[in-house]
Design a protein around this motif. Structure first.
Motif, short mmCIF file in Angstrom:
data_model
loop_
_atom_site.label_atom_id
_atom_site.label_comp_id
_atom_site.label_asym_id
_atom_site.label_seq_id
_atom_site.Cartn_x
_atom_site.Cartn_y
_atom_site.Cartn_z
N SER A 39 2.15 1.36 11.09
CA SER A 39 1.10 2.53 11.00
C SER A 39 0.09 2.54 12.04
O SER A 39 -0.35 3.79 12.70
CB SER A 39 0.56 2.58 9.51
OG SER A 39 1.67 2.99 8.54
N GLY A 43 0.33 5.36 14.35
CA GLY A 43 -0.92 6.36 13.96
C GLY A 43 -1.87 6.37 15.22
O GLY A 43 -2.49 7.57 15.64
N THR A 97 5.11 3.70 5.86
CA THR A 97 4.70 3.67 7.04
C THR A 97 4.65 5.27 7.58
O THR A 97 3.54 5.34 8.31
CB THR A 97 5.86 3.04 8.13
OG1 THR A 97 5.86 1.64 7.74
CG2 THR A 97 5.46 3.27 9.37
N THR A 100 1.16 6.43 5.82
CA THR A 100 0.19 5.67 6.21
C THR A 100 -0.30 6.05 7.75
O THR A 100 -1.34 5.85 8.08
CB THR A 100 0.15 4.38 6.07
OG1 THR A 100 0.81 3.99 4.87
CG2 THR A 100 -1.19 3.54 6.24
N SER A 101 0.93 6.38 8.29
CA SER A 101 0.60 6.80 10.03
C SER A 101 -0.19 7.93 9.99
O SER A 101 -1.08 7.80 10.81
CB SER A 101 2.02 6.82 10.69
OG SER A 101 2.84 5.83 10.64
N THR A 157 -3.40 0.54 0.84
CA THR A 157 -1.89 0.36 0.98
C THR A 157 -1.27 -0.58 0.23
O THR A 157 -0.10 -0.51 -0.30
CB THR A 157 -1.49 0.00 2.60
OG1 THR A 157 -2.07 1.11 3.23
CG2 THR A 157 0.10 -0.14 2.84
#
Length: 226
Positions: A39, A43, A97, A100-101, A157
């Motif tokens: 991420s 991100g 992923t 959360t990204s 997370t």
């Protein structure tokens, strides 16, 4: 009454049960660590895209971030498990992923925007291109400032990995459910002690990382004051 509690503690703290819960804990930490690492990569790219001057690039990043942030994580976990051929563990990592990204992208964007315009002007006066300024000047400063929120997101997370239990991922919450259904767990006291132990494990780990995040926040504030 006391005998039941002693029996519950003895049962839950047996080597086999603790080892099984430990395996679930390792999977929880593995899912969280891989998801937050991936991420951070995706991100950061999304955060840079959202800060780009090119409007189409901004729109792509904005649409992804806004759509993903407004859909429950559980839907991504279910979709990754039953709409792909990925095994439970890998599908959990993929879902975490993707979700959360989008959050990390906003953290990164906030870090980039926190760097003053004077840094851009100073780098430009030294003959740096926009890309060189971003890579050598802006990103290093932004990364120092976002360490604390990134660690806090890692804590979130870790807790969110418990949602992966719904698709059979062997993380801490799922292993605790298996233990609760075992024939050795027969009384309400057994179940209560079991889940108190699981809650304590989550608390200790998340408390440790939260302390690190607070320390990083304090260091970042001292750097700003200087």
């Amino acid at each position: 009454m006391l005998d039941k509690w002693i029996h519950a503690v003895t049962t839950v703290f047996s080597p086999k049960i603790l080892l099984f819960l430990g395996q679930g804990l390792l999977n929880t930490l593995y899912i969280a660590a891989v998801a937050i690492t991936l991420s951070l990569i995706f991100g950061t790219v999304l955060g840079l895209m959202r800060n780009a001057k090119e409007k189409p690039v901004q729109w792509i990043a904005t649409i992804y971030i806004e759509v993903v942030r407004n859909i429950p994580l559980t839907l991504f976990i279910i979709s990754m498990r039953f709409m792909t051929k990925l095994p439970p563990l890998e599908s959990g990592i993929a879902a975490m992923t993707v979700f959360t990204s989008a959050i990390v992208a906003e953290i990164v964007r906030g870090g980039l925007n926190s760097v003053g315009k004077g840094q851009w002007e100073a780098a430009s006066s030294q003959g740096f291109s926009r890309l060189q300024t971003m890579w050598h000047v802006i990103i290093p400063q932004a990364l120092r400032r976002i360490r604390s929120p990134l660690i806090s997101q890692f804590v979130t997370t870790i807790k969110d990995t418990s949602f992966c239990a719904m698709v059979g991922t062997y993380e801490l919450s799922f292993t605790s459910k298996i233990v609760a259904a075992h024939r050795s767990i027969v009384t309400a006291e057994d179940i209560l002690v079991l889940y108190l132990v699981v809650a304590l494990i989550y608390y200790v780990i998340n408390r440790m990382f939260s302390g690190i995040a607070r320390r990083e926040r304090g260091n970042a504030m001292k750097g700003v004051e200087r």
